[in-house]
Scaffold this active site. Structure first.
Site, PDB file in Angstrom:
ATOM      1  N   GLY A  45       0.934  -1.123  -0.042  1.00 42.42           N
ATOM      2  CA  GLY A  45      -0.145   0.061  -0.054  1.00 42.42           C
ATOM      3  C   GLY A  45       0.907   1.322   0.115  1.00 42.42           C
ATOM      4  CD  GLN A  50       3.316   5.915   2.700  1.00 38.04           C
ATOM      5  OE1 GLN A  50       2.419   5.498   2.120  1.00 38.04           O
ATOM      6  NE2 GLN A  50       4.330   5.223   3.277  1.00 38.04           N
ATOM      7  CB  CYS A  98       4.987   2.538   7.561  1.00 32.09           C
ATOM      8  SG  CYS A  98       4.618   4.051   6.716  1.00 32.09           S
ATOM      9  CG  LEU A  99       6.836   1.177   1.676  1.00 31.53           C
ATOM     10  CD1 LEU A  99       6.014   1.608   0.248  1.00 31.53           C
ATOM     11  CD2 LEU A  99       7.595   0.245   1.600  1.00 31.53           C
ATOM     12  CG  HIS A 140      -0.471   1.282   7.317  1.00 30.30           C
ATOM     13  ND1 HIS A 140       0.523   1.044   8.266  1.00 30.30           N
ATOM     14  CD2 HIS A 140       0.215   2.129   6.537  1.00 30.30           C
ATOM     15  CE1 HIS A 140       1.604   1.656   7.940  1.00 30.30           C
ATOM     16  NE2 HIS A 140       1.436   2.332   6.983  1.00 30.30           N
ATOM     17  CD  GLU A 141      -1.231   2.515   2.864  1.00 30.24           C
ATOM     18  OE1 GLU A 141      -0.910   3.644   2.609  1.00 30.24           O
ATOM     19  OE2 GLU A 141      -0.403   1.487   3.041  1.00 30.24           O
ATOM     20  CG  HIS A 144       0.026   6.854   5.422  1.00 26.01           C
ATOM     21  ND1 HIS A 144       1.107   7.269   5.833  1.00 26.01           N
ATOM     22  CD2 HIS A 144       0.406   5.357   5.106  1.00 26.01           C
ATOM     23  CE1 HIS A 144       2.166   6.533   5.956  1.00 26.01           C
ATOM     24  NE2 HIS A 144       1.672   5.239   5.718  1.00 26.01           N
TER      25      HIS A 144
END
Ligand code: ZN
Length: 187
Positions: A45, A50, A98-99, A140-141, A144
């Site tokens: 995702g 991000q 997480c990226l 999670h997304e 963000h």
């Protein structure tokens, strides 16, 4: 085009993203780049903040249990979630990454199910009912887009550890990013 991924501490990650109002070429290009960046990272995702864009857009790519592809974009989402357990998270079952906190994993309780609603690039309505890990990705997304990174929600001890790790790595300050496809973290 692969875009640099912002690392925890960069301002755009910590503010609420704006609703999309212009469904134009720029948006299509953003979504195309987000898919490419997510694939290269690799990740399941990726949210627009991000890659430095404060818009309510995320992409996902997570196959089902039979390995059928599930990928898409959700724009201007809302989310409905089930109850979140107050028990201590389990390291094996609830480990999340997480990226924007690359290479680290910490455990966090999430709801077992989520319903995400929004629109796609053609402004067609989307409604997805998700369970288990798929539901975790959506939570999670969605976070963000609210300016919340999962480490912000960790239990106190784990949160302390996460922020110590990030401080050692020189994160939790503005201006850090990394570029998927290269092996190193960019300054
Ligand atoms: Zn993330």
């Amino acid at each position: 085009m692969i875009r640099p991924i912002r690392i925890y501490g960069d301002q755009v990650l910590h503010q609420r993203a704006q609703p999309v109002t212009a469904f134009d070429q720029e948006l299509s290009d953003l979504v195309r780049d987000m898919f490419e960046t997510m694939k290269s990272a690799p990740g399941v995702g990726l949210a627009a903040p991000q890659v430095g864009v404060a818009l309510q857009v995320f992409v996902y790519d997570y196959p089902d249990d039979d390995d059928n592809p599930r990928r898409g974009v959700v724009i201007n989402p809302t989310i409905t979630i089930g109850p979140v357990s107050e028990e201590e998270p389990d390291e094996e079952l609830h480990s999340e990454g997480c990226l924007s906190v690359p290479g680290e994993r910490f455990s966090l309780q999430r709801a077992d199910w989520a319903i995400i609603e929004g629109v796609d690039l053609e402004q067609k309505p989307i409604r997805i009912e998700a369970e288990g890990w798929f539901a975790r990705i959506f939570q999670h997304e969605f976070d963000h887009l609210e300016g919340i990174i999962y480490v912000d929600k960790l239990p106190e001890d784990a949160k302390k550890e996460a922020f110590e790790v990030m401080a050692e790595l020189g994160w939790n300050r503005p201006g850090r990013s990394w570029l998927p496809g290269t092996d190193h973290l960019e300054d």
